[in-house]
Each structure stands twice: as structure tokens, then as C-alpha cells.
Design a protein around this motif. Structure first.
Motif, short mmCIF file in Angstrom:
data_model
loop_
_atom_site.label_atom_id
_atom_site.label_comp_id
_atom_site.label_asym_id
_atom_site.label_seq_id
_atom_site.Cartn_x
_atom_site.Cartn_y
_atom_site.Cartn_z
N GLU A 288 7.42 -14.08 -3.28
CA GLU A 288 7.94 -13.52 -2.04
C GLU A 288 6.71 -13.10 -1.22
O GLU A 288 5.59 -13.18 -1.72
CB GLU A 288 8.78 -12.27 -2.34
N THR A 289 6.91 -12.66 0.00
CA THR A 289 5.80 -12.11 0.78
C THR A 289 6.15 -10.70 1.24
O THR A 289 7.21 -10.49 1.82
CB THR A 289 5.48 -12.99 2.01
N HIS A 290 5.27 -9.76 0.94
CA HIS A 290 5.51 -8.36 1.28
C HIS A 290 4.49 -7.80 2.25
O HIS A 290 4.52 -6.62 2.56
CB HIS A 290 5.51 -7.50 0.01
N GLY A 291 3.54 -8.62 2.71
CA GLY A 291 2.47 -8.11 3.57
C GLY A 291 1.36 -7.50 2.71
O GLY A 291 1.62 -7.04 1.60
N VAL A 292 0.15 -7.52 3.19
CA VAL A 292 -0.97 -6.97 2.42
C VAL A 292 -0.87 -5.45 2.46
O VAL A 292 -0.78 -4.85 3.53
CB VAL A 292 -2.32 -7.46 2.98
N ASN A 293 -0.89 -4.84 1.29
CA ASN A 293 -0.72 -3.39 1.17
C ASN A 293 -1.96 -2.67 1.71
O ASN A 293 -3.08 -2.95 1.29
CB ASN A 293 -0.50 -3.05 -0.31
N PRO A 294 -1.77 -1.72 2.64
CA PRO A 294 -2.91 -0.99 3.21
C PRO A 294 -3.74 -0.25 2.15
O PRO A 294 -4.95 -0.10 2.31
CB PRO A 294 -2.27 0.01 4.17
N ARG A 295 -3.11 0.19 1.09
CA ARG A 295 -3.87 0.86 0.02
C ARG A 295 -4.77 -0.13 -0.72
O ARG A 295 -5.87 0.22 -1.13
CB ARG A 295 -2.92 1.56 -0.95
N ALA A 296 -4.31 -1.36 -0.89
CA ALA A 296 -5.15 -2.39 -1.51
C ALA A 296 -6.36 -2.66 -0.63
O ALA A 296 -7.49 -2.79 -1.12
CB ALA A 296 -4.35 -3.67 -1.75
N ILE A 297 -6.14 -2.72 0.67
CA ILE A 297 -7.26 -2.92 1.61
C ILE A 297 -8.25 -1.77 1.48
O ILE A 297 -9.46 -1.98 1.41
CB ILE A 297 -6.72 -3.05 3.06
N ALA A 298 -7.73 -0.55 1.42
CA ALA A 298 -8.59 0.64 1.36
C ALA A 298 -9.43 0.70 0.08
O ALA A 298 -10.63 0.97 0.14
CB ALA A 298 -7.74 1.91 1.50
N ILE A 299 -8.82 0.41 -1.07
CA ILE A 299 -9.58 0.53 -2.32
C ILE A 299 -10.58 -0.62 -2.48
O ILE A 299 -11.62 -0.46 -3.12
CB ILE A 299 -8.68 0.69 -3.57
#
Length: 142
Positions: free
Chosen positions: A39-50
Motif C-alpha cells: 500500500e502507500t501511506h506517504g513518507v512518515n515525517p518521523r522517519a525523515i527526521a531520524i
């Protein structure tokens, strides 16, 4: 000849995005890395941050569905969660598949600090896994 890697997870928002970022970091011009989800859920902002904390920018990544890549030939497919492994589409026999079930940091609960610590824990696990994968399977003399 470039080697192509596809990293799959459920929503292509956290685990596969983190693995994608590290494989790009470890790789060179002879490596093409893709990530996708069942599925596609969009890139998680927390994943980007860490990932940014570790010096890797994945803010330009997009969340893609595995069907977008059905006509590409991959050398390796990495599934990073059981759901993706169980629902992974068929790939030709020459593709080498690997699986490791990482916890989903998006399901972490608690304070923001506790949730971010879970993201960091999973990030560190994926960093080690992708580093070992790169050394053992991609960056080997032919």
C-alpha cells in the motif's frame, strides 16, 4: 552493469524508506535503489527526521506502490516486514530475495520522546542490516 534493489514493506512510509536511504548512502553509481509498499501511506515525517539526525536526507522520497515497478528487473528484493513478504508479488527466479521483519515504529505509543526513541531503535537496526547486506551481497568482487 548497475545492480537494482527493491525494498518492500507494507506502506512504504518508514522501514523501507529508511532502508532505501541507507542503501543509497552505502552504494555508488553502480547501484539503483527503489522502495515500495503493498500500500502507500506517504513518507512518515518521523522517519525523515531520524534519518536527518544520521546525516541522510530522505525528504525527497515518495511512497510508491510495488505495482509501479512490475516491469523492472531487480537483482535483489528485500522485504522488511512479514506483511510485505506474505503479500509480495511474484518476481522472476533470478531475483535474490531476502527477508527481515523489523518492528513498525509507526505503531509506537507513548510520549513524543518515547515514539522517537522507537524510531531511532528501528533505524539503527535497519542501518546495521543494510550495511551487512551491502557488504555481503552488493559490494563483493565478481
Amino acid at each position: 552493469m548497475k545492480k537494482k534493489i527493491l525494498v518492500l514493506c507494507t506502506g512504504n512510509s518508514c522501514r523501507s524508506q529508511i532502508a532505501h536511504g541507507y542503501l543509497n548512502f552505502f552504494g555508488d553509481a553502480n547501484l539503483e535503489v527503489y522502495s515500495a509498499g503493498i500500500e502507500t501511506h506517504g513518507v512518515n515525517p518521523r522517519a525523515i527526521a531520524i534519518m536527518k539526525e544520521d546525516g541522510i536526507d530522505i525528504s525527497h522520497h515518495t511512497s510508491n506502490n510495488v505495482n509501479e515497478y512490475k516491469n523492472l528487473e531487480f537483482d535483489f528484493v528485500l522485504t522488511v516486514c512479514d506483511n510485505a513478504k506474505e503479500n509480495c508479488p511474484y518476481f522472476p527466479a533470478k531475483v535474490k530475495t531476502f527477508h527481515h521483519n523489523f518492528p513498525d515504529p509507526a505503531k509506537a505509543t507513548g510520549t513524543e520522546e518515547q515514539v522517537m526513541n522507537e524510531f531511532r531503535k528501528v533505524r539503527d537496526m535497519i542501518r546495521k542490516y543494510t550495511s551487512d547486506f551491502f557488504k555481503n551481497y552488493v559490494n563483493v568482487s565478481s
